[in-house]
Design an enzyme around this catalytic site. Structure first.
Site, PDB file in Angstrom:
ATOM      1  N   HIS A 263       0.843  -1.191   0.000  1.00 43.61           N
ATOM      2  CA  HIS A 263       0.000   0.000   0.000  1.00 43.61           C
ATOM      3  C   HIS A 263       0.883   1.247   0.000  1.00 43.61           C
ATOM      4  O   HIS A 263       2.116   1.152   0.091  1.00 43.61           O
ATOM      5  CB  HIS A 263      -0.962   0.005   1.192  1.00 43.61           C
ATOM      6  CG  HIS A 263      -0.308   0.098   2.535  1.00 43.61           C
ATOM      7  ND1 HIS A 263       0.485  -0.897   3.060  1.00 43.61           N
ATOM      8  CD2 HIS A 263      -0.341   1.075   3.501  1.00 43.61           C
ATOM      9  CE1 HIS A 263       0.904  -0.559   4.258  1.00 43.61           C
ATOM     10  NE2 HIS A 263       0.424   0.644   4.551  1.00 43.61           N
TER      11      HIS A 263
ATOM     12  N   ASP B 288       6.031   4.313   4.963  1.00 41.74           N
ATOM     13  CA  ASP B 288       6.894   3.317   5.614  1.00 41.74           C
ATOM     14  C   ASP B 288       6.904   1.984   4.880  1.00 41.74           C
ATOM     15  O   ASP B 288       7.625   1.064   5.263  1.00 41.74           O
ATOM     16  CB  ASP B 288       6.482   3.123   7.082  1.00 41.74           C
ATOM     17  CG  ASP B 288       5.030   2.727   7.267  1.00 41.74           C
ATOM     18  OD1 ASP B 288       4.181   3.202   6.496  1.00 41.74           O
ATOM     19  OD2 ASP B 288       4.737   1.950   8.198  1.00 41.74           O
TER      20      ASP B 288
ATOM     21  N   HIS C  67      -7.466  -1.575   5.810  1.00 42.30           N
ATOM     22  CA  HIS C  67      -6.610  -0.495   6.263  1.00 42.30           C
ATOM     23  C   HIS C  67      -7.218   0.841   5.851  1.00 42.30           C
ATOM     24  O   HIS C  67      -8.280   0.889   5.217  1.00 42.30           O
ATOM     25  CB  HIS C  67      -5.203  -0.686   5.678  1.00 42.30           C
ATOM     26  CG  HIS C  67      -4.126   0.067   6.395  1.00 42.30           C
ATOM     27  ND1 HIS C  67      -4.085   0.195   7.756  1.00 42.30           N
ATOM     28  CD2 HIS C  67      -3.042   0.740   5.915  1.00 42.30           C
ATOM     29  CE1 HIS C  67      -3.018   0.898   8.096  1.00 42.30           C
ATOM     30  NE2 HIS C  67      -2.374   1.257   6.992  1.00 42.30           N
TER      31      HIS C  67
ATOM     32  N   HIS D 137       5.750  -5.113  12.384  1.00 44.31           N
ATOM     33  CA  HIS D 137       5.182  -3.767  12.287  1.00 44.31           C
ATOM     34  C   HIS D 137       4.954  -3.172  13.674  1.00 44.31           C
ATOM     35  O   HIS D 137       3.897  -2.626  13.985  1.00 44.31           O
ATOM     36  CB  HIS D 137       3.882  -3.773  11.480  1.00 44.31           C
ATOM     37  CG  HIS D 137       3.557  -2.436  10.874  1.00 44.31           C
ATOM     38  ND1 HIS D 137       2.670  -1.557  11.457  1.00 44.31           N
ATOM     39  CD2 HIS D 137       3.996  -1.827   9.761  1.00 44.31           C
ATOM     40  CE1 HIS D 137       2.566  -0.473  10.720  1.00 44.31           C
ATOM     41  NE2 HIS D 137       3.364  -0.603   9.671  1.00 44.31           N
TER      42      HIS D 137
END
Length: 303
Positions: free
Chosen positions: A62, A66, A142, A270
């Protein structure tokens, strides 16, 4: 045959002194796939002694920085290192316009082609397929269009049992046919079965990369039984309210997905920088799914 995952970065949001941002290499039978490309990916590739030239396919989950801010740096280095082979980049279709603009501005004179494949992150889509492995997108939950990636190894032929073949005087030119499932017939008409002349091939392996995502039971059916899963574990269970706001998962939610999907191993990643002692996150996950491990930079997991 190799099937491994090397963690290049497993932190969230911004790089820290403890973690790089998201990136990892999936090695399937010596084919190297770069999954996500946060800041510092090039440094980590060097530190892990992974060859730049061995990477031909890059998957971007995506368009949060980051996970993709290192991409143009990697492509630029490929050009400076004299790459000539095509490079294939897979990312949500929303990335295509800005990505092509950056390529035109920074990389117009490079001696290799960059081929973009945009996918619909809301659907399961086969985006890569060859003789040894397939890669399918996993729709995730998300704040922006986001997908995970399911790597499935292809089955191989059974292995020849040389002792049995020698015993029955099977000529070597018959081996390929027998490996593919054929039997062998002796001069007197006796049939020696394929199963007697071979040893079963190893079970095909599979790996699911699921980062970033809120708790998402909808993906369980797709990832059932995978050998390993890397999953968003940004927050401790006590910070579930923050996870809900930012569409990330807690340790227990990730472990629950692993348990319900019957995966072999949960690789937790993560991590938010708010937790200086990540062993606490591991303890939370293990209460729900015992075979959980913390990701860390330069860690290699062999499936």
């Amino acid at each position: 045959m190799t099937f491994s995952v090397t963690i290049l970065g497993c932190g969230s949001a911004t790089p820290s002194l403890k973690h790089f941002t998201s990136a990892q290499i999936v090695n399937v039978r010596e084919k190297l796939f770069l999954v996500d490309c946060g800041d510092g990916t090039q440094i980590q590739l060097r530190g892990c002694r992974l060859p730049f030239g061995g990477i031909n396919h890059i998957f971007i989950s995506h368009l949060h920085g980051d996970h993709c801010f290192g991409l143009m740096g990697v492509i630029s280095s490929f050009g400076l290192l004299g790459r000539t082979a095509p490079l294939f980049v897979y990312a949500p279709k929303e990335f295509e316009q800005i990505f092509k603009a950056m390529l035109d501005f920074f990389c117009s004179d490079f001696p290799f082609e960059v081929v973009f494949h945009g996918f619909d992150s809301t659907k399961q889509e086969l985006i890569y397929d060859d003789r040894s492995v397939s890669v399918t997108t996993i729709p995730l939950k998300h704040r922006v269009p986001c997908a995970g990636f399911l790597f499935r190894e292809k089955s191989v032929e059974d292995h020849i049992d040389r002792k049995m073949c020698d015993y029955y005087h099977v000529p070597q030119w018959e081996y390929s046919r027998i490996k593919a499932g054929g039997d062998f017939i002796l001069e007197d008409g006796t049939v020696i079965s394929h199963e007697r002349l071979t040893k079963p091939a190893d079970k095909p392996r599979s790996y699911a990369y699921c980062c970033d995502t809120a708790y998402n039971p909808q993906m369980i059916e797709q990832i059932k039984g995978v050998d390993a899963m890397y999953h968003d574990c940004t927050y401790s269970a006590q910070d579930e309210s923050k996870a809900n706001v930012y569409y990330h998962s807690t340790t227990r939610q990730a472990a629950l997905i692993a348990a319900q999907a019957g995966v072999g191993q949960l690789i937790m990643g993560h991590f938010s920088a708010r937790y200086p002692d990540e062993s606490l996150l591991l303890e939370e996950a293990k209460q729900v799914f015992a075979n959980s491990v913390l990701a860390k930079e330069k860690m290699a997991v062999n499936l």
